[in-house]
Scaffold this active site. Structure first.
Site, short mmCIF file in Angstrom:
data_model
loop_
_atom_site.label_atom_id
_atom_site.label_comp_id
_atom_site.label_asym_id
_atom_site.label_seq_id
_atom_site.Cartn_x
_atom_site.Cartn_y
_atom_site.Cartn_z
N TYR A 95 0.74 -1.22 -0.12
CA TYR A 95 0.05 -0.05 0.22
C TYR A 95 0.85 1.24 -0.10
O TYR A 95 2.21 1.15 0.13
CB TYR A 95 -1.00 -0.08 1.13
CG TYR A 95 -0.41 0.42 2.54
CD1 TYR A 95 -0.34 1.77 3.05
CD2 TYR A 95 0.16 -0.67 3.38
CE1 TYR A 95 -0.03 1.94 4.21
CE2 TYR A 95 0.54 -0.22 4.80
CZ TYR A 95 0.88 0.95 4.94
OH TYR A 95 1.08 1.55 6.42
N CYS A 96 0.29 2.39 -0.28
CA CYS A 96 0.95 3.65 -0.38
C CYS A 96 -0.08 4.76 0.22
O CYS A 96 -0.61 4.64 1.28
CB CYS A 96 1.45 4.01 -1.65
SG CYS A 96 0.08 3.98 -2.79
N GLY A 97 0.02 5.97 -0.37
CA GLY A 97 -0.87 7.02 0.24
C GLY A 97 -2.10 6.74 -0.32
O GLY A 97 -3.25 6.90 0.17
N GLY B 218 -2.82 4.41 -3.61
CA GLY B 218 -3.05 3.31 -4.09
C GLY B 218 -2.42 3.43 -5.64
O GLY B 218 -2.74 2.70 -6.54
N TRP C 261 -3.30 4.16 2.50
CA TRP C 261 -3.47 4.83 3.81
C TRP C 261 -4.55 5.88 3.68
O TRP C 261 -5.20 6.31 4.81
CB TRP C 261 -2.18 5.78 4.03
CG TRP C 261 -2.06 6.41 5.12
CD1 TRP C 261 -2.02 7.79 5.51
CD2 TRP C 261 -2.18 5.75 6.52
NE1 TRP C 261 -2.23 7.96 7.05
CE2 TRP C 261 -2.02 6.89 7.76
CE3 TRP C 261 -2.19 4.44 7.18
CZ2 TRP C 261 -2.21 6.41 8.95
CZ3 TRP C 261 -2.23 4.22 8.53
CH2 TRP C 261 -2.28 5.38 9.45
#
Length: 289
Positions: free
Chosen positions: A237-239, A241, A265
């Protein structure tokens, strides 16, 4: 299917198509950045010959409530409508590129691959193309509509209710910057920190100075530093997607299939009561949204 092409390989695919020796090639320009989400002006000024512009914000994501994150996945029917608008047909090869180390192009790669399309990313993007002295063109390309039929992909994404269990049983990668991961840097989201149990490995650790992905052996070493080896269960995951799908591409190049948590996130931090870890350790100091 291969995942990356060089400028020379793209030209080879195009020439084969021109001579009826291979499938048609549709080149897709996915220029997008967090600080400059509208890439069309740059596209109109100069793009690869024949490339069609893809709007990440509106075609590779959908508008929704904050609880679903900043870039929720588009519905399959909507993605199919967009893909047909790009002129894509069944059996075509799609080649995506951008000007930001492949981050936005990888979003298109992930979406189309799981929908059954033979899709590649131009390694190094438009900068690699220009570095080879190859031509660009200006203006807008409006192709005839395609008739591609997309399939529903399964098994390579996590929903918000599955993430906590995965972090306990597998390796959950947070590919944001260390400052975002620790909560030291303010973000666009309600709170800072990371999902408890997640391991930090910034997305750009997989990219060389020329904007291309590192070779497979080097990628394997990078991922081994985060505890990932053959047989590891991995999710990313990241900020919001986007960068997560770039890391999924890098993992694929290293021979490791990974799931993606598309909400990332920006979705997790918008759900009150969910746990949050602050600091540099996977479980850090626990608090809640």
């Amino acid at each position: 299917m291969t995942n990356l092409v060089s400028p020379a390989q793209l030209i080879h695919l195009q020439r084969r198509a021109e001579h009826g020796e291979g499938p048609a090639v549709r080149v897709l320009d996915v220029r997008w950045r967090l600080d400059r989400p509208e890439g069309r002006p740059e596209y109109v000024r100069a793009h690869l010959p024949g490339a069609v512009y893809v709007d990440l914000e509106h075609e590779l994501a959908c508008r929704s409530e904050p609880e679903r994150g900043r870039h929720p996945l588009p519905a399959l029917d909507d993605l199919q409508v967009a893909a047909r608008g790009w002129g894509l047909h069944d059996e075509d090869i799609a080649v995506a590129y951008d000007d930001n180390r492949g981050v936005a192009a990888a979003r298109l790669w992930w979406l189309l691959r799981r929908a059954g399309v033979d899709v590649r990313v131009l390694d190094g993007g438009i900068r690699a193309w220009v570095a080879e002295g190859l031509p660009l063109e200006g203006g807008d390309v409006l192709p005839e509509a395609g008739d591609v039929v997309l399939a529903a992909g399964e098994g390579d994404r996590l929903e918000i209710g599955e993430v906590a269990d995965f972090a306990r049983d597998g390796i959950l990668l947070d590919v944001r910057t260390p400052e975002q991961y620790s909560g030291a840097q303010a973000s666009l989201d309600p709170v800072g920190g990371h999902i408890p149990g997640a391991v930090n490995l910034p997305a750009m650790a997989t990219v060389g100075g020329d904007g291309r992905l590192l070779p497979p052996a080097a990628l394997q070493r990078v991922f081994a530093g985060a505890g990932i080896r053959d047989g590891s269960r991995v999710a990313v995951y990241c900020g919001s997607g986007v960068a997560a799908m770039h890391t999924a591409l890098a993992l694929e190049q290293a021979g490791i299939r990974a799931a993606v948590y598309p909400g990332s996130w920006s979705e997790w931090s918008n759900h009150r009561g969910l746990p949050v870890a602050v600091g540099i350790l996977p479980y850090g100091r626990l608090t809640a949204v």
